[in-house]
Design a protein around this motif. Structure first.
Motif, mmCIF file in Angstrom:
data_model
loop_
_atom_site.group_PDB
_atom_site.id
_atom_site.type_symbol
_atom_site.label_atom_id
_atom_site.label_comp_id
_atom_site.label_asym_id
_atom_site.label_seq_id
_atom_site.Cartn_x
_atom_site.Cartn_y
_atom_site.Cartn_z
ATOM 1 N N PRO A 34 -24.190 80.872 -31.609
ATOM 2 C CA PRO A 34 -24.231 79.429 -31.944
ATOM 3 C C PRO A 34 -23.558 79.089 -33.266
ATOM 4 C CG PRO A 34 -26.325 80.125 -31.042
ATOM 5 C CD PRO A 34 -25.522 81.369 -31.230
ATOM 6 N N ASP A 35 -23.729 79.964 -34.253
ATOM 7 C CA ASP A 35 -23.082 79.704 -35.543
ATOM 8 C C ASP A 35 -21.570 79.833 -35.389
ATOM 9 O OD1 ASP A 35 -23.534 79.596 -38.685
ATOM 10 O OD2 ASP A 35 -21.988 81.096 -38.267
ATOM 11 N N ALA A 36 -20.846 78.801 -35.752
ATOM 12 C CA ALA A 36 -19.400 78.757 -35.538
ATOM 13 C C ALA A 36 -18.676 79.849 -36.310
ATOM 14 C CB ALA A 36 -18.863 77.390 -35.938
ATOM 15 N N ALA A 81 -19.865 82.764 -37.378
ATOM 16 C CA ALA A 81 -20.174 84.065 -36.784
ATOM 17 C C ALA A 81 -19.429 84.246 -35.464
ATOM 18 C CB ALA A 81 -21.677 84.199 -36.569
ATOM 19 N N ALA A 82 -19.337 83.169 -34.682
ATOM 20 C CA ALA A 82 -18.611 83.237 -33.414
ATOM 21 C C ALA A 82 -17.132 83.516 -33.639
ATOM 22 C CB ALA A 82 -18.792 81.935 -32.641
ATOM 23 N N GLU A 83 -16.602 82.956 -34.720
ATOM 24 C CA GLU A 83 -15.198 83.193 -35.053
ATOM 25 C C GLU A 83 -14.970 84.669 -35.382
ATOM 26 O OE1 GLU A 83 -11.829 81.706 -38.301
ATOM 27 O OE2 GLU A 83 -13.776 80.701 -38.179
ATOM 28 N N THR A 84 -15.922 85.242 -36.132
ATOM 29 C CA THR A 84 -15.837 86.671 -36.447
ATOM 30 C C THR A 84 -15.961 87.499 -35.171
ATOM 31 O OG1 THR A 84 -16.827 86.311 -38.627
ATOM 32 C CG2 THR A 84 -16.833 88.567 -37.777
ATOM 33 N N GLY A 85 -16.891 87.075 -34.301
ATOM 34 C CA GLY A 85 -17.069 87.769 -33.022
ATOM 35 C C GLY A 85 -15.783 87.775 -32.206
ATOM 36 N N ALA A 86 -15.043 86.656 -32.256
ATOM 37 C CA ALA A 86 -13.792 86.574 -31.517
ATOM 38 C C ALA A 86 -12.769 87.561 -32.068
ATOM 39 C CB ALA A 86 -13.247 85.150 -31.589
ATOM 40 N N LEU A 87 -12.766 87.743 -33.399
ATOM 41 C CA LEU A 87 -11.844 88.705 -34.017
ATOM 42 C C LEU A 87 -12.198 90.144 -33.614
ATOM 43 C CD1 LEU A 87 -11.564 87.222 -37.643
ATOM 44 C CD2 LEU A 87 -9.856 87.120 -35.802
ATOM 45 N N ILE A 88 -13.507 90.403 -33.596
ATOM 46 C CA ILE A 88 -13.952 91.745 -33.203
ATOM 47 C C ILE A 88 -13.572 92.011 -31.753
ATOM 48 C CG2 ILE A 88 -15.960 93.230 -32.845
ATOM 49 C CD1 ILE A 88 -17.339 91.649 -35.114
ATOM 50 N N TRP A 89 -13.832 91.036 -30.894
ATOM 51 C CA TRP A 89 -13.521 91.200 -29.475
ATOM 52 C C TRP A 89 -12.027 91.420 -29.259
ATOM 53 C CZ3 TRP A 89 -15.007 92.771 -25.080
ATOM 54 C CH2 TRP A 89 -14.266 92.483 -23.929
ATOM 55 N N LYS A 90 -11.198 90.762 -30.056
ATOM 56 C CA LYS A 90 -9.760 90.911 -29.926
ATOM 57 C C LYS A 90 -9.336 92.366 -30.136
ATOM 58 C CE LYS A 90 -5.335 89.155 -31.665
ATOM 59 N NZ LYS A 90 -4.657 88.282 -32.654
ATOM 60 N N VAL A 91 -10.001 93.031 -31.104
ATOM 61 C CA VAL A 91 -9.693 94.443 -31.354
ATOM 62 C C VAL A 91 -10.017 95.288 -30.118
ATOM 63 C CG1 VAL A 91 -10.237 96.484 -32.741
ATOM 64 C CG2 VAL A 91 -10.054 94.237 -33.838
ATOM 65 N N PHE A 92 -11.190 95.043 -29.535
ATOM 66 C CA PHE A 92 -11.581 95.795 -28.344
ATOM 67 C C PHE A 92 -10.663 95.462 -27.167
ATOM 68 C CE2 PHE A 92 -15.581 96.390 -30.594
ATOM 69 C CZ PHE A 92 -15.945 97.671 -30.207
ATOM 70 N N ASP A 93 -10.379 94.180 -26.994
ATOM 71 C CA ASP A 93 -9.599 93.731 -25.847
ATOM 72 C C ASP A 93 -8.172 94.261 -25.877
ATOM 73 O OD1 ASP A 93 -9.424 92.194 -23.441
ATOM 74 O OD2 ASP A 93 -8.237 90.711 -24.535
ATOM 75 N N VAL A 118 -21.508 91.635 -41.216
ATOM 76 C CA VAL A 118 -22.959 91.615 -41.390
ATOM 77 C C VAL A 118 -23.531 90.312 -40.845
ATOM 78 C CG1 VAL A 118 -24.846 91.597 -43.065
ATOM 79 C CG2 VAL A 118 -22.907 93.168 -43.381
ATOM 80 N N ALA A 119 -22.850 89.223 -41.139
ATOM 81 C CA ALA A 119 -23.344 87.905 -40.740
ATOM 82 C C ALA A 119 -23.435 87.746 -39.223
ATOM 83 C CB ALA A 119 -22.444 86.818 -41.326
ATOM 84 N N CYS A 120 -22.522 88.337 -38.508
ATOM 85 C CA CYS A 120 -22.555 88.197 -37.043
ATOM 86 C C CYS A 120 -23.330 89.338 -36.380
ATOM 87 C CB CYS A 120 -21.141 88.106 -36.471
ATOM 88 S SG CYS A 120 -20.249 89.664 -36.435
ATOM 89 N N GLY A 121 -23.860 90.262 -37.192
ATOM 90 C CA GLY A 121 -24.707 91.331 -36.665
ATOM 91 C C GLY A 121 -23.969 92.535 -36.114
ATOM 92 N N PHE A 122 -22.674 92.668 -36.405
ATOM 93 C CA PHE A 122 -21.913 93.776 -35.810
ATOM 94 C C PHE A 122 -21.768 94.974 -36.751
ATOM 95 C CE2 PHE A 122 -18.300 96.068 -34.015
ATOM 96 C CZ PHE A 122 -18.630 96.044 -32.663
ATOM 97 N N LYS A 123 -22.078 94.787 -38.037
ATOM 98 C CA LYS A 123 -21.884 95.879 -38.995
ATOM 99 C C LYS A 123 -22.676 97.126 -38.594
ATOM 100 C CE LYS A 123 -20.545 97.716 -42.971
ATOM 101 N NZ LYS A 123 -21.286 98.955 -42.978
#
Length: 295
Positions: A91-93, A95-107, A140-145
């Motif tokens: 929900p946090d914009a 954090a979601a933006e960071t999540g998108a960056l992380i996903w891009k690495v995996f994708d 850390v903020a998005c919980g992925f650390k």
């Protein structure tokens, strides 16, 4: 009299070496001469020792640890990928933006799941380094650390275990396999030398052994030639095989020595098995017996 074509055993991989000499053992067992049968028994024991070695678990503890860690890092990778995918919907914009960056690495990175262990290590290192480029506070903020730390930890532990496995495997090859292969060649050469002497005196089983063994060696040398030609087409020349062929040329000169010794034995009945023992074997007995690189 038929001579066995010379071959440098050091050019053969472990499975090729074992296969060729096992065939030689089978052929030698057909010789009924009591003196040669004693040598056959010794040869069979040497082959059995090599077989037991090749079938044994390679450094069981290190091997098992690396295998278990490889499975563990695959499990954590899959969990990290799912978390990264879900992070895009936080929900946090920010954090979601960071999540998108992380996903891009995996994708954009190949999955290590179906890769061999070495390739998997490289793929995971690239993923880890790619995610580390993102600011740590954002991770850390998005919980992925925490997930990144777990993935990096298991990959590091795997690499450490793999180094131990490689070290133990290399030591095992050098200290044990080489000596077992030398023992096999020595036992084989005793039989060949005796077979030359007996064949010169008309022993049909020994003549059959020499002819059959020559066919087996010629076939194996053809296999080495094909491998060398493929190497030339795809990669730099395989120096080991080229060197082996050079050694074959040198070893070939020993065949004339064998022939002369056998002919002398045939024309001089007083000459006994000592002539065969002094005759040069089918390969230079001083040649190094190589070991296959551990995969």
């Amino acid at each position: 009299m038929k001579m066995i074509t010379s071959i440098t055993f050091s050019a053969l991989r472990n499975d090729e070496f074992y296969g060729l000499l096992s065939e030689g053992l089978t052929l030698a067992k057909a010789i009924t001469d009591k003196e040669i049968q004693k040598a056959v028994t010794d040869f069979e024991a040497a082959i059995k020792n090599l077989s037991d070695f090749l079938e044994a678990s390679i450094t069981a503890n290190a091997e098992r640890q690396a295998r278990d860690l490889d499975a563990e890092r695959n499990t954590i990778y899959k969990a990290c990928r799912k978390v990264a995918n879900a992070s895009r919907s936080i929900p946090d914009a920010s954090a979601a933006e960071t999540g998108a960056l992380i996903w891009k690495v995996f994708d954009e990175s190949p999955s290590p799941i179906r890769m061999n262990q070495a390739q998997s290590t490289g793929a995971l290192l690239n993923i880890i380094q790619g995610i580390k480029k993102i600011d740590e506070e954002k991770l850390v903020a998005c919980g992925f650390k925490e997930w990144l730390d777990r993935l990096e930890d298991v990959n590091t532990r795997y690499m450490n275990a793999d180094m131990v496995r490689f070290s133990e495997r290399s030591k095992r090859e050098v200290e044990n396999c080489k000596n077992l292969r030398i023992a096999c060649v020595d036992a084989y050469n005793v039989i060949v030398g005796a077979a030359y002497f007996k064949a010169a005196n008309g022993s049909e089983p020994c003549i059959t052994f020499l002819e059959s063994m020559d066919k087996a060696v010629v076939a194996k040398k053809l296999q080495l030639k094909i491998r060398r030609e493929r190497k030339k087409k795809n990669t730099p020349v395989d120096n080991e095989v080229v060197e082996a062929e050079n050694n074959d040329t040198e070893a070939a000169t020993t065949e004339s020595a064998v022939e002369n010794a056998v002919e002398n034995a045939a024309t001089n009945p007083a000459t006994n098995n000592e002539a065969a023992n002094n005759a040069a074997p089918t390969t230079d007995n001083d040649s190094s017996v190589g070991v296959e690189n551990a995969a």
